[in-house]
Design a protein around this motif. Structure first.
Motif, short mmCIF file in Angstrom:
data_model
loop_
_atom_site.label_atom_id
_atom_site.label_comp_id
_atom_site.label_asym_id
_atom_site.label_seq_id
_atom_site.Cartn_x
_atom_site.Cartn_y
_atom_site.Cartn_z
N GLN A 148 2.00 1.98 -3.46
CA GLN A 148 0.88 2.58 -4.22
C GLN A 148 0.74 4.06 -3.88
OE1 GLN A 148 0.85 -0.26 -6.33
NE2 GLN A 148 -0.98 0.99 -6.77
N SER A 186 0.83 -1.21 0.00
CA SER A 186 0.00 0.00 0.00
C SER A 186 0.86 1.26 0.00
CB SER A 186 -0.91 0.03 1.22
OG SER A 186 -1.57 -1.18 1.36
N LYS A 244 3.35 6.34 -5.40
CA LYS A 244 3.21 6.65 -6.83
C LYS A 244 2.48 7.96 -7.05
CE LYS A 244 3.62 2.14 -8.87
NZ LYS A 244 2.94 0.95 -9.34
#
Ligand SMILES: Nc1ncnc2c1ncn2[C@@H]1O[C@H](COP(=O)(O)OP(=O)(O)O)[C@@H](O)[C@H]1O
Ligand SMILES: [Mg+2]
Length: 353
Positions: free
Chosen positions: A79, A76, A82
């Motif tokens: 993610q 997570s 990003k």
């Protein structure tokens, strides 16, 4: 958007303990451009690296888009990262890869096929104005072009936030200004939230909505730049503002001038400061017309901050003492700050003797 609470970062360097960031609280709203200014070693890079947890804080919490990053599992966290792009002073491009490959690099694992990737890279290079450099290598580009490539790469995964660590410090003033224009455009066009670290207050002045001033790991003061530029409370902030505006230096020269000294003997010298649109000209006409005093503008300086004019004038009032006082009272009630400069002047007169 970004909420840092009670952040400390402590490094244990051999037998030395370095507290790089102390007790920092920072709130950056969505779509804001936030500047962090301070001298080298102040803790700026360390602080900004906590926003994507490149640097884990020793204490405190990091919330981005409502997520507490410290509690995320590795997948997570990857993610979440990003959605936070970053650019650096020395661009950090891969020298042996083409511009295309540099920009495409973060799209690995994005699930896009070859054609979609090519379209995305083309769109990104177009966005930063480097469409024709797709097949070039970094060494064939200027510093400003390299930073544009780094920006394109940082935007590959459509981040909400861009962190800029001294992104213009290796560039000349003209290139700096073109990169700042690009950042402003990305902020307006994409709603990109930008946190920009710099040791140059001029960068903050030209680009940022808000600023935090850092020293020894702490934030000394923070707020909207118009407030900070017009009412700085910390000496360090004044020092940074002075380097950006040169106002005090120029004022010192004007005050030391014999003509100014002469005007001071004949009347009253004052520094007028104001924030807002076109207030001074009508005000000064009113003084002359309604208060029967003469106002000589000796020196004037207007900055445009966030489209708001911020003015500083050095003026000499001549006429009847009582009328001058009435005129000054009128200025003050009209929102103009009036400061006596006689103390400053004495300083310069003594220096000359
Ligand atoms: N990885 C590290 N290990 C030990 N000390 C560090 C490390 N990173 C930064 N520091 C120290 O923390 C302080 C703040 O550094 P930094 O965040 O790079 O400041 P700035 O970006 O404002 O120049 C400095 O004293 C620096 O030497
Ligand atoms: Mg740094």
């Amino acid at each position: 958007m970004i909420t840092l609470r009670d952040i400390d970062v402590v490094f244990h360097d051999e037998d030395r303990v370095v507290t790089a960031v102390k007790d920092v609280n920072l709130d950056v709203e969505k779509g804001e451009i936030y500047g962090i200014v301070g001298y080298s070693g102040a803790g700026k890079s360390t602080l900004v690296r906590t926003i994507n947890l490149l640097q884990r804080p020793t204490n405190g919490s990091v919330l981005v888009n409502g997520q507490d990053l410290m509690t995320l599992k590795p997948h997570s966290l990857r993610q979440a990262r990003k959605k936070i792009g970053m650019i650096f002073q020395h661009f950090n491009l891969m020298e042996s890869r083409t511009i295309f490959d540099n920009v495409a690099y973060p799209l690995k694992g994005s699930g896009l096929n070859k054609k979609e990737k090519a379209a995305k890279v083309a769109e990104l290079l177009d966005l930063v104005g480097l469409k024709e450099k797709t097949d070039a290598y970094p060494k064939q580009l200027s510093g400003g072009q390299k930073q544009r490539v780094a920006i394109a790469r940082a935007l590959a995964n459509d981040p909400d936030i861009l962190l800029c660590d001294e992104a213009t410090s290796a560039l000349d003033p003209k290139t700096t200004s073109s990169i700042l224009d690009l950042l402003r455009e990305l902020n307006e066009k994409l709603g990109l939230t930008i946190v920009i670290i710099t040791h140059e207050m001029s960068v903050v002045k030209d680009l940022c909505h808000k600023v935090a001033v850092m020293e020894d790991g702490r934030i000394l003061e923070q707020g909207p730049i118009v407030d900070i530029f017009t009412e700085p409370t910390e000496h360090l902030t004044k020092e940074f503002i002075d380097t950006a505006t040169h106002f005090d230096q120029e004022m010192a020269m004007v005050l030391a001038h014999p003509e100014t000294q002469k005007l001071n003997r004949e009347g009253i010298l004052a520094r007028l400061s104001y924030v807002g649109v076109g207030t001074t000209q009508p005000l000064i006409s009113t003084l002359v017309r309604d208060f029967d005093v003469t106002v000589n503008i000796i020196y004037g300086h207007v900055e445009i901050l966030q489209n708001i004019p911020v003015g500083n004038l050095l003026v000499a009032f001549t006429g009847d003492q009582k009328k001058i006082q009435d005129a000054i009272d009128y200025l003050r009630t009209s929102g103009v700050k009036v400061d006596s400069v006689s103390e400053l002047l004495e300083e310069y007169v003594t220096k000359e003797d």
